[in-house]
Design a protein around this motif. Structure first.
Motif: not given
Length: 837
Positions: A672-677
């Motif tokens: 999720v962190e990479d997607s939000k980035k």
């Protein structure tokens, strides 16, 4: 009932839009005010000036009776509020229905994640809009509080009203956009789940329901606010309310449309290119760009059109009100036309609702139990059915509301015919667009054939062919319909309505007719982001890998599953969504250009004192006019490059991040962190690109207005014409490339092949064409033309009172500021390898 309707007859109300002459210091401050107040204020001020120093007055709507004397105009329009409430209820009922539809938890989790990222984007954009509003609020306070207070009214009361309604306008655009995202993110997972049994009808029905809820809500909210101002705000303060409302909706629409278009294509390209680089499937859950792509589908294809549509309806309404008050001298005829216009707007809601239910019954009878269906067929039927019903109701309502306009008993059908030209365009244009963009189109199949033999290069060239051919057919269709409207305007309208420039009114009514199928136009446009998201939700949910999922779904939902069939239906429906997203774009750009034509005529009338002076300057023999024609084209082509550059640089950074962080081994989905980035990268470049474009257009408009009035007229004509054809070409070429890829994926089953790679390249080229540059030309043309009304009036006034030296100096200063941001839109946004901007 009649007694109840007859009560509450009100006194007349006035639209305050005239302003006192300013001293030199105040005129200088007025120039600073221009930089932020926006197009709606321009319209109001210019209108007031056009009528002299006296304020425009709204006639007493209760002074004229309708329906054979049964009800006065004020009370008749009050009934319209009930229809608005019906529209709101319609939208909310579908909202609750979609929310309660069955959905598997794995799909619901993905759609909620998409909604959360959409919320993050909207909140970020909302803060940015509010930041701009604070600056605008300061300028409005200076402008209406000291520089040019509303004549005869207390500043302590008028100023808060303007500020309040500017927030109402922002809230309208922003709120409708948020509602659209919430509905779409309910519908995407429900559509994906509904595909599992392998039946096509539910896969079609759910996205259309979502679109209709958005369309009905959008039109109902806008019309309700306009009616409340018209009917219930004390007459002396209606003008400030309209001004504030229009300022707010214009600000919200411009920010959300342009930034949304940049955002969505950064994410789309970043996600799509991974299919070529890593040879992974469409919407692979391990690709952190896919969530951003889903967010972008909503930011660009739902938020942008919703906010833009909301503003378009508002601006069109204000423009027609202004023209009626300025161009019609008889007060009773003014009331007749004002009431008729708003009754027609209410009728649009009724026509769309009737058509939707009729089409639903027909579609269910034909396809409810079908094993296969062409998803485009019922959508096409809905568009044509709505057009036919709208035209029929236009003539019927006109006959009863204005059986005699002035002393002429024939004008009702002539005015109805003029509006019907626009309504017919709302159906004819989508039909023409389909012939260049549909998966059944010969042009799209030509793109595939070219790519088979010549790879991406020939595929791209064939897409250019489709876009260019579409410009010819769509352009001529608009010319024919506007010519018919002009013809009807010559049949006694000037005499019957004691109207100046009836052709101007006719073109305004054509634009009004373009919007006559509003809820359905928005519905088929919103169909696309739902179908696109549904396909992504299916893949991201990894439902095929859920342990014992078939038994679980059979137990919980009494449903049998066919995974392969479901994927096929979702992909095929996405093709239909692509097509109907494409059909809505020329309708909106056509509205902008026809509306711009009306505004340009208004400027010409003011500059030539009603075509009695300086008419010779509207000629190629007048050098400034000719040079303005050339300059407008330059601005359109810069804008195309600047908006595409923002996408290119943002996509480069998104691809750079995804390639460095994607994990294909040992994981089933991206973090999720990479997607939000990736979402953060998209948002950053969307706002940077929008800021450069907005300031360059703003100061460019001022600069060219101050060069010379007829230079500016040529400039406005040029951006309307160049913008029309550039937008049509780019929108339809992009859609042709998009659906060529869809043919390869769905019909030819050749994912992962060189042919598929070639069509993916074409699709990524087309992404900024169809969803960034083309669609953003709509608000750019509207903004420049409406804002230009005030800019050119101030330039003329300054030249008259202070001499040409000050206007020439200001023109140069404004141009240098605009040129700096033109320069910055490339050199400040260009790709620097290995260095983040």
């Amino acid at each position: 009932m009649r007694t109840w309707l007859a009560t509450a007859a009100s006194e007349g109300r006035r639209v305050v839009s005239g302003f006192l002459k300013s001293a030199s210091l105040k005129k200088t401050l007025a120039l600073a005010t221009l930089l932020t107040v926006g197009p709606a204020t321009a319209l109001a001020q210019s209108s007031g000036e056009a009528g002299g120093e006296a304020s425009l007055k709204l006639p007493d709507l209760s002074s004229v009776s309708f329906l054979n004397g049964a009800i006065n105009g004020h009370n008749l329009l009050q009934i319209g509020i009930l229809f608005c409430l019906f529209g709101l209820g319609f939208g909310m009922v579908i909202y609750l229905r979609l929310k309660n539809l069955p959905v598997h938890r794995s799909m619901r989790e993905i759609s909620e994640l998409i909604y959360e990222t959409c919320k993050t984007y909207l909140i970020t954009q909302g803060r940015f809009i509010l930041f701009l509003w604070v600056f605008i609020a300061v300028i409005i306070t200076l402008y209406f509080g000291w520089l040019k207070p509303v004549p005869g009214k207390s500043v302590a009361l008028t100023l808060p009203i303007i500020l309040l309604f500017s927030l109402v306008g922002i809230a309208g655009s922003y709120g409708v956009a948020w509602f659209g995202i919430r509905v779409n993110t309910f519908a995407n997972s429900r559509t994906a789940f509904a595909s599992l049994p392998g039946k096509p009808f539910p896969v079609y029905q759910i996205p259309l329901e979502a679109g209709m809820s958005i369309g009905m809500m959008l039109i109902s909210v806008e019309l309700l606010i306009m009616l409340i101002i018209l009917l219930f705000i004390p007459g002396d303060y209606a003008g400030p309310c309209f001004i504030g409302f229009a300022i707010g909706e214009s600000l919200g629409a411009a920010a959300l449309r342009i930034a949304g278009g940049i955002f969505t294509k950064i994410a789309d390209i970043g996600s799509d290119l991974m299919k070529i680089v890593f040879k992974i499937k469409e919407d692979d859950a391990r690709n952190p760009g896919v969530i951003a792509d889903c967010t972008g589908d909503n930011a660009g294809d739902s938020v942008g059109p919703s906010a833009d549509g909301f503003e378009t309806y508002g601006v069109t309404g204000v423009a027609l009100i202004t023209f009626i008050l300025l161009g019609v001298k008889n007060a009773d005829v003014q009331v007749q036309l004002l009431v008729w216009i708003f009754v027609m707007r209410v009728m649009m809601l009724v026509a769309s609702a009737i058509s939707y239910f009729l089409n639903g019954a027909i579609a269910k009878a034909r396809f409810g139990n079908a094993a296969d269906m062409n998803f485009e067929t019922p959508l096409t039927t809905l568009v044509w059915l709505t057009s036919i019903v709208s035209i029929a109701l236009t003539f019927l309502v006109s006959y009863y509301i204005i059986p005699g306009l002035g002393e002429d008993a024939s004008q009702w059908w002539k005015l109805a015919a003029i509006i019907s030209c626009g309504t017919l365009a709302g159906a004819l244009i989508p039909e023409l667009v389909k012939s260049f963009t549909s998966t059944e189109s010969r042009h799209v199949k030509e793109v595939v054939t070219s790519a088979e033999e010549g790879g991406a290069s020939l595929g791209i060239l064939s897409g250019f062919v489709a876009g260019n051919f579409s410009g010819y057919y769509l352009g001529l269709s608009m010319v024919v319909l506007m010519s018919i409207a002009y013809y009807f305007s010559t049949l006694g309208l000037a005499t019957a309505a004691t109207m100046l420039a009836p052709a101007v009114f006719a073109f305004g009514l054509v634009a009004f007719g373009f919007l006559g199928m509003g809820p359905v136009t928005i519905a088929v446009d919103s169909y696309g982001p739902v179908t696109d998201n549904a396909q992504s939700v299916y893949e991201l949910s990894l439902i095929e890998q859920v342990p014992n999922v078939e038994a679980e779904i059979k137990k919980d939902f009494n449903m049998s599953i066919n995974f392969e069939r479901a994927k096929h239906l979702l992909e095929a429906n996405d093709g239909a969504g692509n097509t109907f997203k494409a059909t809505a774009k020329p309708v909106l750009i056509g509205t902008a250009v026809v509306g711009a034509t009306t505004m340009i005529f208004s400027i010409i009338m003011a500059l030539t004192a009603g075509l009695t002076a300086d008419v010779d300057k509207l000629s190629l023999l007048h050098a400034p006019f000719f040079l303005g024609l050339i300059t407008g084209g330059a601005m359109i082509y810069w804008f195309t490059g600047a908006s595409t550059q923002a996408v290119t640089t943002g996509a480069y950074r998104a691809v750079e991040f995804i390639k460095a962080n994607i994990k294909l081994d040992g994981v089933v989905k991206a973090s999720v962190e990479d997607s939000k980035k990736v979402v953060e990268i998209c948002t950053k470049y969307a706002q940077k690109g929008m800021l450069n474009i907005f300031i360059a257009v703003f100061f460019g408009t001022l600069a060219f207005a101050f060069v010379e009035p007829f230079f500016f007229v040529g400039y406005l004509i040029s951006i309307a014409i160049f913008g029309l054809y550039q937008a049509i070409f780019m929108a339809n070429a992009g859609a042709a490339w998009d659906n060529a890829k869809k043919i390869v994926e769905v019909e030819m089953k050749q994912k992962g092949t060189p042919l598929h790679d070639a069509t993916v390249v074409g699709d990524t080229v087309g992404d900024p064409f169809k969803d960034t540059s083309s669609v953003a030309l709509n608000p750019v043309i509207k903004f420049t033309t409406l804002f230009g009304l005030l800019a050119v009036e101030l330039a003329v006034t300054l030249t008259r009172d202070q001499g040409s030296t000050i206007t020439n100096v200001l023109a140069l200063m404004f141009f240098l500021i605009s040129f700096f941001f033109v320069y910055r839109s490339f050199y400040g946004m260009r790709i620097r390898s290995g260095k983040a901007e």
